[in-house]
Write a protein that holds these residues in place. Structure first.
Motif, PDB file in Angstrom:
ATOM      1  N   GLY A 247       0.787  -1.231   0.000  1.00 36.52           N
ATOM      2  CA  GLY A 247       0.000   0.000   0.000  1.00 36.52           C
ATOM      3  C   GLY A 247       0.812   1.270   0.000  1.00 36.52           C
ATOM      4  O   GLY A 247       0.248   2.369   0.007  1.00 36.52           O
ATOM      5  N   VAL A 248       2.142   1.163  -0.014  1.00 39.63           N
ATOM      6  CA  VAL A 248       3.022   2.332   0.021  1.00 39.63           C
ATOM      7  C   VAL A 248       3.614   2.562  -1.362  1.00 39.63           C
ATOM      8  O   VAL A 248       4.315   1.702  -1.899  1.00 39.63           O
ATOM      9  CB  VAL A 248       4.161   2.151   1.048  1.00 39.63           C
ATOM     10  N   GLU A 249       3.330   3.722  -1.941  1.00 44.08           N
ATOM     11  CA  GLU A 249       3.892   4.055  -3.244  1.00 44.08           C
ATOM     12  C   GLU A 249       5.327   4.551  -3.069  1.00 44.08           C
ATOM     13  O   GLU A 249       5.627   5.350  -2.175  1.00 44.08           O
ATOM     14  CB  GLU A 249       3.056   5.134  -3.932  1.00 44.08           C
ATOM     15  N   ILE A 250       6.210   4.066  -3.949  1.00 42.83           N
ATOM     16  CA  ILE A 250       7.625   4.453  -3.888  1.00 42.83           C
ATOM     17  C   ILE A 250       8.069   4.862  -5.284  1.00 42.83           C
ATOM     18  O   ILE A 250       7.857   4.127  -6.261  1.00 42.83           O
ATOM     19  CB  ILE A 250       8.527   3.302  -3.383  1.00 42.83           C
ATOM     20  N   GLU A 251       8.680   6.027  -5.394  1.00 39.17           N
ATOM     21  CA  GLU A 251       9.211   6.537  -6.657  1.00 39.17           C
ATOM     22  C   GLU A 251      10.736   6.542  -6.578  1.00 39.17           C
ATOM     23  O   GLU A 251      11.311   7.114  -5.654  1.00 39.17           O
ATOM     24  CB  GLU A 251       8.681   7.951  -6.901  1.00 39.17           C
ATOM     25  N   PHE A 252      11.375   5.921  -7.563  1.00 34.95           N
ATOM     26  CA  PHE A 252      12.817   5.678  -7.491  1.00 34.95           C
ATOM     27  C   PHE A 252      13.607   6.615  -8.407  1.00 34.95           C
ATOM     28  O   PHE A 252      13.138   7.011  -9.472  1.00 34.95           O
ATOM     29  CB  PHE A 252      13.126   4.225  -7.861  1.00 34.95           C
ATOM     30  N   GLN A 253      14.829   6.925  -7.964  1.00 29.60           N
ATOM     31  CA  GLN A 253      15.796   7.676  -8.760  1.00 29.60           C
ATOM     32  C   GLN A 253      17.109   6.899  -8.771  1.00 29.60           C
ATOM     33  O   GLN A 253      17.692   6.638  -7.722  1.00 29.60           O
ATOM     34  CB  GLN A 253      16.048   9.073  -8.187  1.00 29.60           C
ATOM     35  N   MET A 254      17.600   6.540  -9.932  1.00 32.87           N
ATOM     36  CA  MET A 254      18.863   5.835 -10.035  1.00 32.87           C
ATOM     37  C   MET A 254      20.023   6.794  -9.773  1.00 32.87           C
ATOM     38  O   MET A 254      19.993   7.957 -10.173  1.00 32.87           O
ATOM     39  CB  MET A 254      19.029   5.205 -11.424  1.00 32.87           C
ATOM     40  N   ALA A 255      21.064   6.286  -9.083  1.00 34.65           N
ATOM     41  CA  ALA A 255      22.267   7.088  -8.821  1.00 34.65           C
ATOM     42  C   ALA A 255      23.509   6.189  -8.869  1.00 34.65           C
ATOM     43  O   ALA A 255      24.280   6.129  -7.908  1.00 34.65           O
ATOM     44  CB  ALA A 255      22.161   7.782  -7.471  1.00 34.65           C
ATOM     45  N   PRO A 256      23.729   5.498  -9.991  1.00 29.52           N
ATOM     46  CA  PRO A 256      24.875   4.584 -10.076  1.00 29.52           C
ATOM     47  C   PRO A 256      26.193   5.346 -10.131  1.00 29.52           C
ATOM     48  O   PRO A 256      26.259   6.491 -10.575  1.00 29.52           O
ATOM     49  CB  PRO A 256      24.614   3.832 -11.383  1.00 29.52           C
ATOM     50  N   GLY A 257      27.264   4.696  -9.662  1.00 28.36           N
ATOM     51  CA  GLY A 257      28.591   5.281  -9.769  1.00 28.36           C
ATOM     52  C   GLY A 257      28.828   6.433  -8.822  1.00 28.36           C
ATOM     53  O   GLY A 257      29.762   7.216  -9.013  1.00 28.36           O
ATOM     54  N   THR A 258      28.000   6.551  -7.795  1.00 26.51           N
ATOM     55  CA  THR A 258      28.193   7.621  -6.810  1.00 26.51           C
ATOM     56  C   THR A 258      28.921   7.028  -5.607  1.00 26.51           C
ATOM     57  O   THR A 258      30.046   6.560  -5.723  1.00 26.51           O
ATOM     58  CB  THR A 258      26.835   8.243  -6.436  1.00 26.51           C
ATOM     59  N   GLU A 259      28.292   7.026  -4.442  1.00 28.43           N
ATOM     60  CA  GLU A 259      28.953   6.454  -3.265  1.00 28.43           C
ATOM     61  C   GLU A 259      29.151   4.949  -3.419  1.00 28.43           C
ATOM     62  O   GLU A 259      30.039   4.368  -2.801  1.00 28.43           O
ATOM     63  CB  GLU A 259      28.135   6.804  -2.017  1.00 28.43           C
ATOM     64  N   ALA A 260      28.310   4.312  -4.224  1.00 24.69           N
ATOM     65  CA  ALA A 260      28.477   2.895  -4.557  1.00 24.69           C
ATOM     66  C   ALA A 260      28.213   2.711  -6.046  1.00 24.69           C
ATOM     67  O   ALA A 260      27.509   3.518  -6.671  1.00 24.69           O
ATOM     68  CB  ALA A 260      27.512   2.028  -3.748  1.00 24.69           C
ATOM     69  N   PRO A 261      28.756   1.642  -6.649  1.00 26.05           N
ATOM     70  CA  PRO A 261      28.509   1.417  -8.079  1.00 26.05           C
ATOM     71  C   PRO A 261      27.032   1.227  -8.402  1.00 26.05           C
ATOM     72  O   PRO A 261      26.575   1.638  -9.465  1.00 26.05           O
ATOM     73  CB  PRO A 261      29.316   0.140  -8.380  1.00 26.05           C
ATOM     74  N   ALA A 262      26.293   0.589  -7.475  1.00 27.82           N
ATOM     75  CA  ALA A 262      24.853   0.415  -7.636  1.00 27.82           C
ATOM     76  C   ALA A 262      24.170   1.096  -6.452  1.00 27.82           C
ATOM     77  O   ALA A 262      24.292   0.646  -5.312  1.00 27.82           O
ATOM     78  CB  ALA A 262      24.491  -1.067  -7.683  1.00 27.82           C
ATOM     79  N   GLU A 263      23.477   2.201  -6.723  1.00 27.80           N
ATOM     80  CA  GLU A 263      22.864   2.975  -5.637  1.00 27.80           C
ATOM     81  C   GLU A 263      21.622   3.676  -6.176  1.00 27.80           C
ATOM     82  O   GLU A 263      21.526   3.971  -7.369  1.00 27.80           O
ATOM     83  CB  GLU A 263      23.853   3.991  -5.051  1.00 27.80           C
ATOM     84  N   MET A 264      20.662   3.951  -5.287  1.00 30.26           N
ATOM     85  CA  MET A 264      19.441   4.630  -5.709  1.00 30.26           C
ATOM     86  C   MET A 264      18.860   5.439  -4.555  1.00 30.26           C
ATOM     87  O   MET A 264      19.096   5.149  -3.388  1.00 30.26           O
ATOM     88  CB  MET A 264      18.405   3.621  -6.208  1.00 30.26           C
ATOM     89  N   HIS A 265      18.135   6.504  -4.922  1.00 31.22           N
ATOM     90  CA  HIS A 265      17.341   7.278  -3.978  1.00 31.22           C
ATOM     91  C   HIS A 265      15.874   6.927  -4.219  1.00 31.22           C
ATOM     92  O   HIS A 265      15.519   6.427  -5.296  1.00 31.22           O
ATOM     93  CB  HIS A 265      17.519   8.779  -4.203  1.00 31.22           C
ATOM     94  N   PHE A 266      15.009   7.221  -3.250  1.00 31.97           N
ATOM     95  CA  PHE A 266      13.579   6.981  -3.488  1.00 31.97           C
ATOM     96  C   PHE A 266      12.726   7.867  -2.596  1.00 31.97           C
ATOM     97  O   PHE A 266      13.156   8.315  -1.526  1.00 31.97           O
ATOM     98  CB  PHE A 266      13.212   5.504  -3.316  1.00 31.97           C
ATOM     99  N   TYR A 267      11.505   8.086  -3.076  1.00 30.16           N
ATOM    100  CA  TYR A 267      10.589   9.071  -2.495  1.00 30.16           C
ATOM    101  C   TYR A 267       9.269   8.401  -2.149  1.00 30.16           C
ATOM    102  O   TYR A 267       8.770   7.550  -2.900  1.00 30.16           O
ATOM    103  CB  TYR A 267      10.366  10.194  -3.490  1.00 30.16           C
ATOM    104  N   PHE A 268       8.708   8.779  -0.992  1.00 30.24           N
ATOM    105  CA  PHE A 268       7.424   8.255  -0.531  1.00 30.24           C
ATOM    106  C   PHE A 268       6.398   9.382  -0.566  1.00 30.24           C
ATOM    107  O   PHE A 268       6.357  10.225   0.356  1.00 30.24           O
ATOM    108  CB  PHE A 268       7.559   7.712   0.896  1.00 30.24           C
ATOM    109  N   PRO A 269       5.549   9.443  -1.599  1.00 34.46           N
ATOM    110  CA  PRO A 269       4.607  10.567  -1.722  1.00 34.46           C
ATOM    111  C   PRO A 269       3.680  10.728  -0.520  1.00 34.46           C
ATOM    112  O   PRO A 269       3.427  11.858  -0.082  1.00 34.46           O
ATOM    113  CB  PRO A 269       3.813  10.222  -2.995  1.00 34.46           C
ATOM    114  N   GLN A 270       3.163   9.618   0.030  1.00 39.35           N
ATOM    115  CA  GLN A 270       2.188   9.754   1.105  1.00 39.35           C
ATOM    116  C   GLN A 270       2.811  10.288   2.390  1.00 39.35           C
ATOM    117  O   GLN A 270       2.118  10.855   3.244  1.00 39.35           O
ATOM    118  CB  GLN A 270       1.491   8.424   1.369  1.00 39.35           C
ATOM    119  N   PHE A 271       4.131  10.129   2.529  1.00 40.99           N
ATOM    120  CA  PHE A 271       4.830  10.637   3.713  1.00 40.99           C
ATOM    121  C   PHE A 271       5.596  11.923   3.422  1.00 40.99           C
ATOM    122  O   PHE A 271       6.158  12.514   4.340  1.00 40.99           O
ATOM    123  CB  PHE A 271       5.810   9.584   4.243  1.00 40.99           C
TER     124      PHE A 271
END
Length: 625
Positions: A247-271
């Motif tokens: 029931g929790v919507e999550i919106e993702f943003q890719m951020a590869p090659g930053t602090e780790a080779p595979a990394e991502m940020h994400f946002y919770f609209p309801q919160f």
């Protein structure tokens, strides 16, 4: 180990820092305490056998004014990072902090809870989940999110779920694309060397206290329990990808090659909450960590932070991350993320500007100054990664190890150049005398350089060892960067007490089990002792019964190459049939008698191949020859 007190030079430097840094700004303390619900008391976590794998109470000495043996800015950071317990970020999002190097976060859904970054080990993750459930109810875990591919963000997964529940579809495991490849590669390919140096970087075996380890800047320490991994069931591959979990919507943003080779940020609209993984924390991070890793890309890092600001800031009320404490309020969030963005962009751009003027990495680092706005922002200080070694990392990323001076193109290694320097200066006693004069004048960097040459000439010279240890200790006392402090004090410890080896290894059986056959063969290839294998010419077929696949391994000219192909006993020297991938690693370790291994053809061929594999040395010397 006997400690020496800080010298007057260190005390004077700390007094200057106290006067020049904005210690009147206590907003971080308010934010670090905000939403506090309960602490874990005592904050000590043990394994099933009673062994202590985490002890945060050992940092109870972190209170009041900084002692003369700790940089006052680092003391402040360590007090903040040592705060532990369950905290409410916003209603529905909770964090447990201070139970490992990293944070674990809990997002409450319709029927259960989504876990973000289950710490390093099973035991600390289980203790954190139990603390959460004590105060928020016995909610089932419905999903686990790994923000990135470093072990402090996935190793404790078995403390919050089971492989059986994941296999049954009860729990989703979500991670950025490429997660498994990078997670296992980093812990295996150069894992032994990284783990040995990590013992220095984290000060794992240093005593805790004002003259020892006071933290790591990013957190206090790494836990030492069971490390595991569960392969993700959902890969995040594109920015803007959305999923609804429990029931929790999550919106993702890719951020590869930053602090780790595979990394991502994400946002919770309801919160109205944004998770920035490890790309925006309350310190300057590493572009090249002192334990060793691939050089990170500060240009991409700053770009992804700009993208996060543009995409999420106007609809975000709180930013939280995999380390440290959250930031609340739109204006504070924009300032925080913008300064973090400017931090990495400035390091990148100004290093490039100066290297194009002919300056080398060490020259740029020596004179590099951050803008006033970044210098006065506590979260831009180098508690974990320093400006100095990050500038050198940018130079290395673009220009490599060679600074262009032909006189340094083919320099002698330390074991060879040390005796030459010592002889030129009049012998080891003369060098120690010069180092003592440098020490007495407060020029600890020059003293360390001289004593490095002395030790690599005569590692048993008692005067050189004692003075070198004293010198590194003073450098540790003066360091704002926790990892520098830990490196200096670890070196002093080994000079005084001997090599302490590798306290904690990262290549657990669970991680090794996730290696692909190709990665396992890579692991064998980098273990081949080339000179011993020069005269061997072998072809070995490896068949994995569990995978239904066959590989041809060829050892020639000291190089092990492999390719997937059909088995061909007529052209192979020997054929090896294995019940599983892990049985190959057991054979490489010398186990030929346990079930699950069948050899046909020339058995000596396999023995010859395995006989030229070197075992990594987890206790190689660092501060001595």
């Amino acid at each position: 180990m006997e400690h020496k007190p800080p010298t007057s030079v260190i005390e004077a430097a700390h007094a200057e820092h106290l006067a020049s840094l904005p210690f009147e700004d206590t907003a971080d303390f308010d934010d670090a305490d905000r939403g506090f619900i309960a602490a874990l008391e005592p904050c000590v976590v043990t394994a099933a056998d009673g062994r202590v794998v985490w002890d945060n109470d050992v940092y109870d000495f972190l209170a009041g004014d900084a002692p003369a043996s700790v940089h006052p800015s680092l003391w402040r950071q360590s007090i903040l990072a040592a705060k532990q317990g369950l905290y409410e970020v916003v209603e529905g999002i909770y964090q447990v902090r201070g139970l490992d190097l990293s944070n674990i976060s809990f997002i409450e859904g319709d029927t259960g809870v989504i876990v973000i970054d289950p710490l390093i080990c099973t035991e600390t993750a289980a203790a954190a989940l139990a603390l959460y459930r004590t105060h928020r109810g016995d909610r089932p875990v419905t999903a686990v999110i790994y923000t990135h591919s470093h072990v402090d963000h996935f190793g404790g997964v078995l403390g919050v779920t089971t492989q059986a529940d994941v296999d049954a579809g009860k729990v989703a495991v979500i991670a950025p694309e490429g997660f498994v490849q990078h997670a296992v590669q980093e812990n295996v390919y150069a894992g032994t060397a990284m783990a040995r140096r990590a013992g220095y970087m984290y000060g794992t075996l240093l005593e805790r206290g004002p003259q020892g380890q006071v933290g790591c800047g990013l957190g206090q320490q790494t836990s030492t329990g069971e490390v595991a991994i569960i392969v993700p069931t959902v890969d995040i591959a594109t920015t803007g990808q959305t999923h609804t979990i429990d029931g929790v919507e999550i919106e993702f943003q890719m951020a590869p090659g930053t602090e780790a080779p595979a990394e991502m940020h994400f946002y919770f609209p309801q919160f109205r909450a944004l998770c920035m993984a490890e790309n925006a924390t309350h310190n300057l991070h590493n572009l090249l960590t002192l334990r060793g890793a691939l050089v990170r890309d500060p240009h991409a890092w700053s770009g992804y932070l700009t993208e996060a600001i543009d995409t999420f800031a106007d609809r975000t009320d709180v930013v939280f991350a995999s380390h440290h404490w959250p930031t609340w309020g739109h204006d504070n969030i924009v300032e925080f993320l913008s300064l973090q963005r400017d931090l990495y962009a400035y390091l990148h751009d100004q290093t490039l500007r100066q290297l194009n003027q002919g300056f080398t990495g060490i020259e740029i680092a020596e004179t590099f100054q951050m803008p006033p706005a970044l210098h006065k922002a506590w979260h831009a200080h180098g508690y974990y990664g320093s400006v100095s070694h990050n500038v050198k990392a940018v130079y290395q990323r673009y220009m490599g190890w060679f600074d262009g001076n032909p006189g340094r193109l083919w320099a002698h290694p330390p074991e060879a150049i040390g005796p030459r320097y010592v002889e030129a200066m009049g012998g080891v006693d003369r060098v120690v005398g010069l180092a003592q004069a440098a020490f007495d004048s407060g020029d600890f960097r020059w003293a360390a350089t001289l004593l490095d040459h002395a030790i690599f000439t005569d590692e048993h010279h008692a005067g050189a060892r004692a003075l070198y240890a004293d010198t590194l200790e003073q450098l540790g006392y003066g360091a704002e960067c926790a990892t520098w402090r830990n490196f200096f004090l670890s070196g002093a410890t080994e000079l005084r007490d001997g090599n302490f080896g590798t306290p904690v290894g990262g290549n657990s059986a669970a991680i090794m089990g996730q290696l692909t056959p190709e990665q396992m063969f890579d692991t064998l290839a980098i273990s081949v002792n080339g000179p011993r294998a020069w005269d061997l010419d072998l072809a070995v077929d490896i068949t994995f019964d569990d995978l239904g696949s066959n590989y041809r391994l060829v050892l020639r000219n000291g190089v092990l190459v492999y390719r997937q192909c059909a088995a061909d006993a007529a052209t192979a020297d020997t054929t090896v049939t294995l019940a599983s991938k892990l049985r190959l690693l057991a054979a490489a370790a010398g186990d030929f008698t346990s079930p699950g291994l069948t050899v046909s053809g020339d058995p000596q061929a396999l023995q010859s191949l395995l006989g030229v594999l070197d075992r990594p040395d987890p206790s190689f010397n660092i501060v001595t020859p």
